[in-house]
Design a protein around this motif. Structure first.
Motif, PDB file in Angstrom:
ATOM      1  N   ALA A 100       0.703  -0.860  -0.001  1.00 54.08           N
ATOM      2  CA  ALA A 100      -0.345   0.138   0.095  1.00 54.08           C
ATOM      3  C   ALA A 100       1.101   0.873   0.109  1.00 54.08           C
ATOM      4  O   ALA A 100       0.232   2.392  -0.768  1.00 54.08           O
ATOM      5  CB  ALA A 100      -1.144   0.364   1.190  1.00 54.08           C
ATOM      6  N   LYS A 101       2.107   1.638   1.289  1.00 53.16           N
ATOM      7  CA  LYS A 101       3.004   2.283   1.061  1.00 53.16           C
ATOM      8  C   LYS A 101       3.784   2.893  -0.568  1.00 53.16           C
ATOM      9  O   LYS A 101       3.433   4.272  -1.064  1.00 53.16           O
ATOM     10  CB  LYS A 101       3.253   2.627   2.113  1.00 53.16           C
ATOM     11  CG  LYS A 101       4.887   3.096   2.106  1.00 53.16           C
ATOM     12  CD  LYS A 101       5.882   3.004   3.321  1.00 53.16           C
ATOM     13  CE  LYS A 101       6.581   4.364   3.412  1.00 53.16           C
ATOM     14  NZ  LYS A 101       7.655   3.812   4.593  1.00 53.16           N
ATOM     15  N   ALA A 102       4.058   1.630  -1.162  1.00 56.51           N
ATOM     16  CA  ALA A 102       4.573   1.950  -2.369  1.00 56.51           C
ATOM     17  C   ALA A 102       3.853   1.978  -3.306  1.00 56.51           C
ATOM     18  O   ALA A 102       4.220   3.191  -4.772  1.00 56.51           O
ATOM     19  CB  ALA A 102       5.375   0.264  -2.937  1.00 56.51           C
ATOM     20  N   ALA A 103       2.471   1.826  -3.325  1.00 59.14           N
ATOM     21  CA  ALA A 103       1.302   2.175  -4.463  1.00 59.14           C
ATOM     22  C   ALA A 103       0.307   3.301  -4.043  1.00 59.14           C
ATOM     23  O   ALA A 103       0.078   4.146  -4.199  1.00 59.14           O
ATOM     24  CB  ALA A 103       0.236   1.375  -4.287  1.00 59.14           C
ATOM     25  N   GLY A 104       1.239   4.005  -2.956  1.00 56.40           N
ATOM     26  CA  GLY A 104       0.147   5.484  -2.629  1.00 56.40           C
ATOM     27  C   GLY A 104      -1.047   5.140  -1.883  1.00 56.40           C
ATOM     28  O   GLY A 104      -1.659   6.433  -2.412  1.00 56.40           O
ATOM     29  N   VAL A 105      -0.788   4.412  -1.492  1.00 56.17           N
ATOM     30  CA  VAL A 105      -2.853   3.862  -0.902  1.00 56.17           C
ATOM     31  C   VAL A 105      -2.707   3.326   0.933  1.00 56.17           C
ATOM     32  O   VAL A 105      -1.940   2.876   0.801  1.00 56.17           O
ATOM     33  CB  VAL A 105      -3.815   2.779  -1.786  1.00 56.17           C
ATOM     34  CG1 VAL A 105      -3.658   3.712  -3.068  1.00 56.17           C
ATOM     35  CG2 VAL A 105      -3.124   2.106  -2.212  1.00 56.17           C
TER      36      VAL A 105
END
Length: 212
Positions: A58-63
């Motif tokens: 989620a952090k890597a995807a910005g969500v």
């Protein structure tokens, strides 16, 4: 006159401030699922199954992590979606082998080595294999994908006894060579010309797939 702020009669009070982190409207917008899937592929490739988390994806995807669960469910399901995308080129193998024939063994070997010899497709495959070799859950997900989308379809085209067993033997033969050549990098297999390997293994694959 009171000591507070003057307000006109009937004026509604200002809205209360919401607590917590403000929501990012772009999170669930167009492309969110694709961003999550791309981030999952990168995270699993870089960290392996064990060290990858839904929060990290989620952090890597910005969500938010909740959005990952919304689209994909569990970490296992995210992994399944990511490897299905990674295995996209390999999943077309049943089409390449349709119709069998006197050269089906060579076609199978050439198809698989064509994928493994391409650096673009090889690196994600290596990451998936490493996860499957070290984690039972990852191995089960990969096994299910290969059986359902590749081996069962190829077996359905064969006119031999025990077709699923034959296809697994052929796949195992190629997988063993892939481990020696691309994972362990053991010479002389690792440095051999692909055409030399194809010429050596094609007759054996042909026997698995066609001979009674």
């Amino acid at each position: 006159m009171s000591g507070g702020r003057d307000e006109a009669p009937g004026t509604p009070p200002p809205p209360a401030r919401r607590r917590g982190r403000p929501a990012r409207a772009a999170e669930a917008g167009p492309g969110a699922r694709d961003r999550i899937l791309a981030a999952a592929r990168t995270e699993f490739a870089a960290r392996g199954y064990d060290k990858t988390s839904v929060r990290g994806i989620a952090k890597a995807a910005g969500v938010d992590a909740a959005l990952v669960h919304h689209y994909f469910g569990t970490k296992e399901q995210v992994f399944a979606a990511a490897i299905e995308l990674t295995f996209g080129p390999a999943l077309t193998m049943p089409d390449a082998l349709a119709g069998g024939g006197a050269d089906v063994g060579e076609r199978m070997a050439r198809f698989m080595f064509g994928i493994w010899e391409n650096p673009v497709s090889r690196q994600p495959l290596l990451a998936i294999m490493r996860s499957a070799l070290t984690n039972d859950t990852a191995a089960a997900v990969l096994r299910g994908l290969i059986e359902r989308r590749m081996l069962q379809r190829v077996a359905g085209e064969l006119d031999v006894p025990d077709p699923e067993f034959r296809v697994q033997l052929a796949a195992g033969h190629l997988m063993g060579i892939a481990v020696l050549r691309y994972v362990i990098k053991m010479d002389p297999v690792a440095s051999a010309d692909p055409e030399e390997i194809i010429a050596m293994v094609a007759p054996t694959l042909q026997r698995y797939l066609t001979q009674p």
